[in-house]
Write a protein that holds these residues in place. Structure first.
Motif, PDB file in Angstrom:
ATOM      1  N   PRO A  19       0.829  -1.231   0.127  1.00 41.12           N
ATOM      2  CA  PRO A  19       0.115  -0.037   0.145  1.00 41.12           C
ATOM      3  C   PRO A  19       0.819   1.123  -0.139  1.00 41.12           C
ATOM      4  O   PRO A  19       0.560   2.232  -0.663  1.00 41.12           O
ATOM      5  CB  PRO A  19      -0.747  -0.154   1.186  1.00 41.12           C
ATOM      6  CG  PRO A  19      -1.037  -1.519   1.643  1.00 41.12           C
ATOM      7  CD  PRO A  19       0.506  -2.154   1.167  1.00 41.12           C
ATOM      8  N   ILE A  20       1.831   1.309   0.638  1.00 45.56           N
ATOM      9  CA  ILE A  20       2.618   2.342   0.707  1.00 45.56           C
ATOM     10  C   ILE A  20       3.438   2.358  -0.647  1.00 45.56           C
ATOM     11  O   ILE A  20       3.649   3.765  -1.113  1.00 45.56           O
ATOM     12  CB  ILE A  20       3.850   2.344   2.067  1.00 45.56           C
ATOM     13  CG1 ILE A  20       3.203   2.195   3.144  1.00 45.56           C
ATOM     14  CG2 ILE A  20       4.919   3.467   1.877  1.00 45.56           C
ATOM     15  CD1 ILE A  20       3.976   2.076   4.341  1.00 45.56           C
TER      16      ILE A  20
ATOM     17  N   THR B  15       2.281   1.904  -3.400  1.00 41.46           N
ATOM     18  CA  THR B  15       1.246   2.195  -4.272  1.00 41.46           C
ATOM     19  C   THR B  15       1.066   3.950  -4.121  1.00 41.46           C
ATOM     20  O   THR B  15       0.954   4.728  -4.876  1.00 41.46           O
ATOM     21  CB  THR B  15      -0.020   1.648  -4.261  1.00 41.46           C
ATOM     22  OG1 THR B  15       0.156   0.266  -4.406  1.00 41.46           O
ATOM     23  CG2 THR B  15      -1.223   2.141  -5.159  1.00 41.46           C
ATOM     24  N   SER B  16       1.027   4.274  -2.866  1.00 44.09           N
ATOM     25  CA  SER B  16       0.774   5.801  -2.531  1.00 44.09           C
ATOM     26  C   SER B  16       2.010   6.611  -3.156  1.00 44.09           C
ATOM     27  O   SER B  16       1.793   7.719  -3.515  1.00 44.09           O
ATOM     28  CB  SER B  16       0.624   5.989  -0.934  1.00 44.09           C
ATOM     29  OG  SER B  16      -0.375   5.228  -0.754  1.00 44.09           O
ATOM     30  N   LEU B  17       3.297   5.971  -2.914  1.00 44.09           N
ATOM     31  CA  LEU B  17       4.531   6.656  -3.300  1.00 44.09           C
ATOM     32  C   LEU B  17       4.516   7.185  -4.800  1.00 44.09           C
ATOM     33  O   LEU B  17       5.060   7.707  -5.313  1.00 44.09           O
ATOM     34  CB  LEU B  17       5.607   6.000  -2.827  1.00 44.09           C
ATOM     35  CG  LEU B  17       6.010   5.953  -1.402  1.00 44.09           C
ATOM     36  CD1 LEU B  17       7.117   5.267  -0.965  1.00 44.09           C
ATOM     37  CD2 LEU B  17       6.292   7.532  -0.848  1.00 44.09           C
TER      38      LEU B  17
ATOM     39  N   HIS C 233       2.026   7.692  -6.732  1.00 49.82           N
ATOM     40  CA  HIS C 233       1.067   8.739  -6.953  1.00 49.82           C
ATOM     41  C   HIS C 233       1.440   9.941  -6.386  1.00 49.82           C
ATOM     42  O   HIS C 233       1.336  11.131  -6.696  1.00 49.82           O
ATOM     43  CB  HIS C 233      -0.221   8.354  -6.571  1.00 49.82           C
ATOM     44  CG  HIS C 233      -1.066   7.324  -7.481  1.00 49.82           C
ATOM     45  ND1 HIS C 233      -0.935   6.108  -6.706  1.00 49.82           N
ATOM     46  CD2 HIS C 233      -1.609   7.390  -8.445  1.00 49.82           C
ATOM     47  CE1 HIS C 233      -1.454   5.236  -7.610  1.00 49.82           C
ATOM     48  NE2 HIS C 233      -1.834   6.090  -8.892  1.00 49.82           N
ATOM     49  N   ALA C 234       2.469   9.872  -5.248  1.00 46.09           N
ATOM     50  CA  ALA C 234       2.824  11.045  -4.597  1.00 46.09           C
ATOM     51  C   ALA C 234       4.433  10.778  -4.015  1.00 46.09           C
ATOM     52  O   ALA C 234       4.296  10.382  -2.700  1.00 46.09           O
ATOM     53  CB  ALA C 234       1.819  11.496  -3.370  1.00 46.09           C
TER      54      ALA C 234
ATOM     55  N   ARG D 195       5.491  12.242  -0.307  1.00 48.19           N
ATOM     56  CA  ARG D 195       4.593  11.790   0.661  1.00 48.19           C
ATOM     57  C   ARG D 195       5.452  11.220   2.041  1.00 48.19           C
ATOM     58  O   ARG D 195       6.201  10.237   1.509  1.00 48.19           O
ATOM     59  CB  ARG D 195       3.335  10.980   0.320  1.00 48.19           C
ATOM     60  CG  ARG D 195       2.260  10.806   1.561  1.00 48.19           C
ATOM     61  CD  ARG D 195       0.767  10.197   0.859  1.00 48.19           C
ATOM     62  NE  ARG D 195       0.019   9.840   2.080  1.00 48.19           N
ATOM     63  CZ  ARG D 195      -1.216   9.415   1.608  1.00 48.19           C
ATOM     64  NH1 ARG D 195      -1.277   8.846   0.349  1.00 48.19           N
ATOM     65  NH2 ARG D 195      -1.951   9.134   2.589  1.00 48.19           N
TER      66      ARG D 195
ATOM     67  N   PHE E 291       1.326   8.033   6.274  1.00 53.53           N
ATOM     68  CA  PHE E 291       0.422   7.245   5.220  1.00 53.53           C
ATOM     69  C   PHE E 291      -0.668   6.511   6.402  1.00 53.53           C
ATOM     70  O   PHE E 291      -0.241   5.967   7.405  1.00 53.53           O
ATOM     71  CB  PHE E 291       1.083   5.900   4.854  1.00 53.53           C
ATOM     72  CG  PHE E 291       2.121   6.347   3.661  1.00 53.53           C
ATOM     73  CD1 PHE E 291       1.950   6.457   2.499  1.00 53.53           C
ATOM     74  CD2 PHE E 291       3.585   6.690   4.087  1.00 53.53           C
ATOM     75  CE1 PHE E 291       2.862   6.972   1.586  1.00 53.53           C
ATOM     76  CE2 PHE E 291       4.395   6.986   3.545  1.00 53.53           C
ATOM     77  CZ  PHE E 291       4.104   7.204   1.920  1.00 53.53           C
TER      78      PHE E 291
ATOM     79  N   LEU F 139      -3.502   3.627   6.468  1.00 54.10           N
ATOM     80  CA  LEU F 139      -3.890   2.386   5.941  1.00 54.10           C
ATOM     81  C   LEU F 139      -5.020   1.674   6.403  1.00 54.10           C
ATOM     82  O   LEU F 139      -5.382   2.267   7.478  1.00 54.10           O
ATOM     83  CB  LEU F 139      -2.569   1.500   5.756  1.00 54.10           C
ATOM     84  CG  LEU F 139      -1.267   2.061   5.246  1.00 54.10           C
ATOM     85  CD1 LEU F 139      -0.298   0.531   5.262  1.00 54.10           C
ATOM     86  CD2 LEU F 139      -1.386   2.268   3.914  1.00 54.10           C
TER      87      LEU F 139
END
Length: 416
Positions: free
Chosen positions: A81-82, A84-86, A88-89, A92, A95, A97
């Motif tokens: 999940p981290i 995937t977030s990185l 897009h951003a 960042r 996080f 979750l």
């Protein structure tokens, strides 16, 4: 108009402003708490990052001191999940979750330091207690503000309430003389200045009303004497031998004298505050009487008069007032109509007087009921329709006027 209490408005204003201030304070407190918590985590991670950087520099096994922190050499090693977030951003570093888990990320020269701070979120654990505290604080602030506003409004508005009582008592008892020095009972502030202004205005109004009443009484008295003399002379003349032409002139003089008497009575009526007693009045006889009094204005004119008034039609009001209304409306129609038709009808409590004259000038139609307003061809003083308006206002009669180059129509809606 529904009265709105100033005290209530002051209370509501204080309560609303206090509630808004307390809400903003609570919101800022929550934001500050979360920001402080993030800064604490940031400080811990910076210190831990320095320690890990030393281990990387000495090329030893990286072992973080914080039990909730982990070292990841590459981004691909981070939890999915981290990662995937990185994507897009990339910048960042915090996080949230699923499952309520919360992470802080710190970038190292080689790899990443990831802290699972889920168990260290103090603010999250205190949210319920914090909400109860802030709500209690809000309630205390609102109650204190309401109490302060009540005391302040009571103190500040006390002289205003006193002035209001003076105004109300004077308005309800108009015959009661107003104390010349009532403004001296108030402090020399804004309300005191208002009281002084009201006192001066009332004194001027009282003096003006007194002069007007005295003037009306004097005029009425002085006019009655010569009118009595004229009436006596007319009576003597009637008992003398007269020609047919002289008889007509005497009748016209008697009609004019009667109209003057009626006008004096009406002016006295308008000068009084109380209306005379209303009584049922047959409408048709009064209309016929008014037509006879105004017939001289139709001499030499080819005008057809149409009456549509039932013999049973009647109105409940003062007879003199009704006759003055009829004389003004019918007299205007007779005077300003040279040919055609004049219609006088009464249906469903509506009296209509319609003529086929040249109409009222467009420039004065909106002000025609004001005193002194008249057309260029008018021989009068412009008070007839003003008198109609004042009488209608006295007796709560609705009035309408429509006029164009084909004639004028006036409608009076009498109350049921």
């Amino acid at each position: 108009m529904k009265m709105q209490s100033l005290r209530r408005r002051i209370l509501l204003a204080f309560i609303a402003s206090s509630a808004l201030a307390a809400s903003l304070f609570g919101l800022s407190t929550i934001i500050f708490a979360y920001h402080t918590e993030d800064q604490v985590f940031e400080t811990f991670l910076k210190a831990e990052a320095s320690y890990v950087e030393q281990q990387l520099a000495s090329d030893t096994l990286v072992t973080p001191r914080l039990t909730f922190a982990s070292y990841y050499k590459e981004i691909s090693a981070l939890p999915q999940p981290i990662q995937t977030s990185l994507l897009h951003a990339p910048t960042r570093n915090e996080f949230a979750l699923d499952g309520g888990r919360h992470f802080h990320l710190f970038r190292l020269s080689k790899g990443f330091l990831l802290a699972d701070v889920t168990e260290q979120l103090v603010v999250r654990q205190m949210r319920q207690q914090l909400a109860v505290f802030l709500f209690t604080l809000l309630l205390i602030v609102v109650l204190c503000s309401a109490g302060f506003a009540y005391l302040l409004a009571r103190r500040v508005l006390k002289p205003l309430h006193q002035l209001t009582r003076v105004v109300d008592s004077t308005g309800q008892q108009s015959a009661m003389p107003l104390t010349a020095s009532f403004a001296n009972d108030f402090s020399p502030d804004e309300i005191g200045r208002l009281a002084q202004a009201l006192q001066k205005s009332w004194q001027r109004v009282a003096e003006f009303i007194g002069r007007e009443q005295q003037f009306t009484q004097d005029v009425s008295h002085e006019l009655r004497t010569p009118l009595t003399v004229v009436q006596g002379a007319l009576t003597l003349i009637q008992h003398s031998p007269l020609t047919t032409q002289q008889i007509l002139l005497v009748q016209r003089l008697q009609s004019a004298q009667l109209q003057i008497n009626q006008t004096i009575e009406t002016l006295m009526l308008l000068a009084r505050e109380q209306l005379p007693a209303a009584a049922p009045v047959k409408l048709l006889p009064l209309v016929e009487q008014s037509i006879l009094q105004q017939q001289a204005k139709l001499d030499g004119k080819t005008v057809k008069l149409q009456l549509d008034i039932s013999v049973q039609s009647q109105l409940t009001m003062d007879e003199n007032s009704l006759l003055i209304l009829l004389n003004n409306l019918i007299g205007n129609a007779f005077e300003h109509t040279t040919s055609g038709v004049i219609g006088i009808t009464f249906q469903h409590q509506v009296l209509t007087v319609q003529d086929s004259g040249s109409g009222i000038d467009a420039s004065i139609r909106e002000q025609v009921f004001e005193s002194g307003v008249k057309g260029q061809s008018s021989q009068g003083m412009g008070v007839g329709l003003s008198l109609v308006k004042r009488l209608c206002d006295k007796w709560q009669i609705l009035y309408q006027l429509h006029s164009n180059n084909q004639g004028t129509c006036v409608r009076l809606q009498f109350p049921d």
